[in-house]
Design a protein around this motif. Structure first.
Motif, short mmCIF file in Angstrom:
data_model
loop_
_atom_site.label_atom_id
_atom_site.label_comp_id
_atom_site.label_asym_id
_atom_site.label_seq_id
_atom_site.Cartn_x
_atom_site.Cartn_y
_atom_site.Cartn_z
N LEU A 177 37.49 25.41 11.16
CA LEU A 177 38.38 25.66 10.01
C LEU A 177 37.98 24.84 8.79
O LEU A 177 38.20 25.27 7.65
N ILE A 181 38.66 25.94 4.79
CA ILE A 181 39.67 25.27 3.97
C ILE A 181 38.99 24.50 2.83
O ILE A 181 39.42 24.54 1.68
N SER A 226 44.05 28.47 1.02
CA SER A 226 43.00 28.02 1.94
C SER A 226 43.60 27.76 3.32
O SER A 226 42.99 28.06 4.34
N GLY A 230 42.74 29.68 6.73
CA GLY A 230 42.38 28.87 7.89
C GLY A 230 43.23 29.25 9.09
O GLY A 230 42.73 29.37 10.21
N ARG A 233 41.96 32.43 10.62
CA ARG A 233 40.77 32.20 11.43
C ARG A 233 41.15 31.57 12.77
O ARG A 233 40.64 31.94 13.83
#
Lengths: 316, 303
Positions: A177, A181, A226, A230, A233
Motif C-alpha cells: 500500500l 498512498i 490516497s 489504498g 487495494r
C-alpha cells in the motif's frame, strides 16, 4: 512540403487514431465482459431455488444455531453440510486492511510530506523512485517474504500465539500500500499552489508550521483519496494474504488470530470447486462483492482527485 | 454524423482483429497435439508425475509429456474441460465429476491407481509427543483437545495447520481421520504440503499433516489405529501391509481410453515394474505386485 506528403501524413494520422481507438475500445470491452461474466455466474445465488437451499443470503450472514458461539459463523464449504458464512471472511478482510492502512498511512504520508516540503532536490530524486519501485515488487514475493521471514521475526518480537495472523498479513500488505498512498499523497501535496506556502512563510510561520498547518490541510482531500485507493487495494490484494494470513476462517475481533480474506478464499478454492455447484456460485458471488466494493471505493478515490485538481485550477 | 460513422468503422476493425486472433488461436496443428501428452492435477503427485515423464521421455525419444500441478480438483476440472489428457489425483473422483465427464464425452472416466501414499502427521522437532491415536488426532483437529498437555506434551496451546480445501490431502484427512466432522475454525490452511512443513518446522506448538515424500526437517508421528493397537510409523513395509492407518492410493484419471497412443503407452509403462521403480525413487510406495498386475491387466483390457 509537397501536396503528396501532406496527404500521406493525414492518412497516417487517421489510421493511427483508429488503431488507438480500437485498442482502447478493446480494453473497455474486456472489462465490461468480465463484469458481465462474474455477475452471470453469481446470479443463481439470487434466482436458483436449488442453490438457495444450500447457499443464500441467510446462510451468508445469519448465525447458525448451536451451543458453541465459535461455530455460529463457519466457512466450511467442503463438508457433509456445507457452511457458507461470509462473516468471518468479511471480518478477516477488514482486519487485514485496517492493520495495513494503520501501518502504511503514517509512513507513506510522512514520506510524502518530507519529499514535497522538506527534502532537497537531490535526496528527493532518490527517495521518490525508491518508494515507487516498491510497487514493482510482485505481491507473491512480498507474500513469500512474509511467510518465511517476517512471520518469524514478528512472532519473536511480539510473542503472537500463532505465527501467521492478521497483524503479520497486514504488515506485509502495508508494503504494497505504501507506494500507492505515497504517490497519490505526494501529487496532492505538490498540487498545493506555491503562493499559499509563500504567504505562510511571509507571515512568519516556520517551514514545519507551513507544512503541517497550511499545505497538509490544503491537500487533505487528495490525501484522503490516497487512503481510499489504498483501502481498495488492501481489500482486493490476494497473494500476500493468501500466503501470510494462515487462512483460518475465525470470527473474532482479535488481531492476533489467523484470518481468511474474501480474495484469498477465491484464489484458494476456485481451482477445486465442482463446476456449477453451489460452492462455485458462492465463490463468484464473493468475486462480485469484491468487484462492487473495489469499484465503488476506487471511483470515490478518483472522483475526489479530479475534484481537487479542478478546484486547484480554479474551475470550481 | 461523420464522426459516428468513423467510430462504427473502428468497431468493425476491432471485431475483425478479434476474429482473426481467435481463429489463429483455435487452429493449432493437430499433429502437435497428438504427440504432446498433458498431465495435470494433484500437487502431492507433481514430483512423481515429473519423474515418470522424465524417465519415460528418455526411454521414448520424440515423445513429449508435460506435467503441471494445481491440485487434484484442478486436474479433474481440466479433464472435464478437455484441457488435459491425464488428471493426477490424490483422492477418488467425486460422483458429480465422473457424471460430468460422462455427460460431456459420452464415455466413462477410467480410474488407474499408480502408487500408494501414507499421510504423515508432523510436529516440531522439539515436541516430546511421538505417537497419537486416530481418535486423538480427530479430537485435536476438531478443536476438542487444544493443549499439548492433554496428550502428554508440554503446557502449550496446539496450533493447527492443514492443507487448503482444494487439495485431495484435505479431503482424505477429513474423511478418514475426522470422519467427516468439521475442522476447528482456528485451523490454518496453507497452500501446499511444503508450506505446512515449513510452518511446522518453525513453530514448537504446531501440528500438521501431508504426504510422506515431503517429510524432512520435522518429526513424523507414529499413529495408532485405536487405543489398544500398536503405534505404527509410515514406513514402506507398514504402508504396503496396510498396517499404517492413514494411507491412500494415488490415481491417474482419463476420459475413457485416451485416443492419444502416447498417453496409452505412458500409462502402460507407469504400471510396469520399471515405472513402479520410479515411484519408489521419489519416496512413495509402489503398488503391491499382485495389485499392480491386476491393474495393468485391467488397463490392457480397457485399452
Amino acid at each position: 512540403m509537397t501536396f503528396g506528403d501532406d496527404q500521406r501524413r493525414l492518412w497516417t494520422d487517421r489510421w493511427a487514431r483508429r488503431a488507438i481507438l480500437t485498442l482502447s475500445l478493446t480494453a473497455i470491452a474486456t472489462i465490461v465482459l468480465i463484469f458481465i461474466f462474474i455477475f452471470r455466474e453469481a446470479l443463481p445465488i439470487l434466482t436458483d431455488p436449488r442453490i438457495q437451499q444450500e447457499a443464500s443470503f441467510r446462510h451468508f450472514f445469519h448465525p447458525m444455531e448451536g451451543p458453541d458461539p465459535a461455530s455460529r459463523y463457519m466457512w466450511q464449504p467442503i463438508a457433509l453440510v456445507p457452511k457458507y458464512s461470509l462473516i468471518p471472511l468479511i471480518l478477516g478482510t477488514l482486519k487485514t486492511a485496517l492493520v495495513a492502512l494503520l501501518i502504511a498511512a503514517p509512513l507513506a504520508i510522512a514520506a510524502a510530506l518530507y519529499t514535497s516540503e522538506f527534502a532537497p532536490a537531490r535526496i528527493r530524486e532518490v527517495i521518490k523512485p525508491a518508494i515507487e519501485l516498491l510497487a514493482g515488487i510482485p505481491s507473491v514475493v512480498l507474500g513469500f517474504f512474509a511467510l518465511i521471514a517476517l512471520a518469524t521475526w514478528m512472532q519473536q518480537l511480539f510473542g503472537f500465539p500463532t505465527r501467521l495472523n492478521a497483524i503479520t498479513a497486514g504488515t506485509a500488505l502495508a508494503l504494497a500500500l505504501i507506494p500507492i498512498i505515497y504517490t497519490v499523497s505526494e501529487d496532492a501535496l505538490n498540487a498545493v499552489p506555491q503562493s499559499l506556502r509563500e504567504a505562510s512563510l511571509a507571515l512568519g510561520a516556520t517551514r514545519w508550521q507551513t507544512a503541517t498547518r497550511v499545505v497538509l490541510p490544503a491537500a487533505s482531500p487528495g490525501i484522503f483519496a490516497s487512503l481510499v485507493l489504498g483501502f481498495g487495494r488492501a481489500v482486493g490484494e490476494t497473494m500476500i494474504v493468501l500466503m501470510a494470513s494462515g487462512n483460518a476462517a475465525i470470527t473474532s475481533w482479535r488481531f492476533t488470530d489467523s484470518v481468511r480474506t474474501l480474495a484469498a478464499t477465491i484464489a484458494a478454492e476456485l481451482g477445486e470447486v465442482v463446476f456449477g455447484s453451489p460452492h462455485y456460485h458462492v465463490l463468484f458471488f464473493i468475486g462480485a462483492l469484491l468487484f462492487v466494493v473495489t469499484f465503488i471505493v476506487n471511483s470515490v478515490g478518483v472522483y475526489i482527485i479530479h475534484r481537487v485538481q479542478r478546484r486547484l485550477r480554479g474551475e470550481i | 454524423m461523420r464522426n459516428a460513422r468513423r467510430t462504427n468503422r473502428g468497431l468493425f476493425i476491432a471485431c475483425g482483429v478479434l476474429a482473426i486472433w481467435s481463429l489463429a488461436c483455435s487452429s493449432r496443428a493437430p499433429s502437435d497435439r497428438a504427440r504432446a501428452v498433458t498431465v495435470k492435477g494433484s500437487d502431492t503427485m507433481v514430483i512423481l508425475g515429473q519423474r515418470f515423464a522424465e524417465v519415460y521421455m528418455q526411454r521414448h525419444p520424440g515423445t513429449v509429456i508435460q506435467v503441471t500441478g494445481g491440485g487434484s480438483g484442478t486436474g479433474i476440472a481440466a479433464l472435464i474441460n478437455g484441457t488435459t489428457d491425464i488428471a493426477q489425483s490424490s483422492r477418488p473422483i467425486k460422483p458429480a465429476e465422473a457424471e460430468q465427464v460422462k455427460v460431456k464425452f459420452g464415455v466413462e472416466v477410467i480410474e488407474t491407481p499408480v502408487a500408494l501414499d501414507g499421510l504423515a502427521v508432523y510436529v516440531h522437532q522439539s515436541n516430546p509427543v511421538s505417537e497419537l491415536s486416530l481418535a486423538q488426532l480427530k479430537a485435536i483437529y476438531t478443536g476438542r483437545i487444544t493443549n499439548w498437555k492433554d496428550i502428554g506434551g508440554p503446557d502449550l496451546p496446539i496450533v493447527l495447520y492443514s492443507r487448503e480445501n482444494n487439495s485431495g490431502t484435505y479431503v482424505y484427512f477429513k474423511e478418514h481421520v475426522l470422519e467427516n466432522a468439521d475442522f476447528a475454525p482456528a485451523t490454518q490452511t496453507l497452500p501446499g504440503t511444503a508450506a505446512v512443513i515449513n510452518a511446522v518446522a518453525k513453530d514448537p506448538k504446531a501440528i500438521g499433516y501431508g504426504g510422506i515424500a515431503y517429510g524432512a526437517g520435522i518429526k513424523v508421528l507414529k499413529i495408532r489405529k485405536d487405543e489398544v493397537s500398536p503405534a505404527i510409523a509410515p514406513t514402506l513395509e507398514n504402508v504396503l501391509s496396510g498396517q499404517y492407518p492413514i494411507s491412500r492410493q494415488l490415481y491417474f484419471y482419463t476420459v475413457g481410453k485416451p485416443s492419444n497412443p502416447v498417453a496409452r503407452d505412458f500409462i502402460r509403462w507407469v504400471l510396469s515394474p520399471e515405472g513402479q521403480a520410479v515411484v519408489k525413487d521419489v519416496g512413495y510406495y509402489p503398488l503391491p505386485e499382485e495389485t499392480r498386475r491386476e491393474i495393468a491387466r485391467r488397463w490392457e483390457r480397457d485399452s
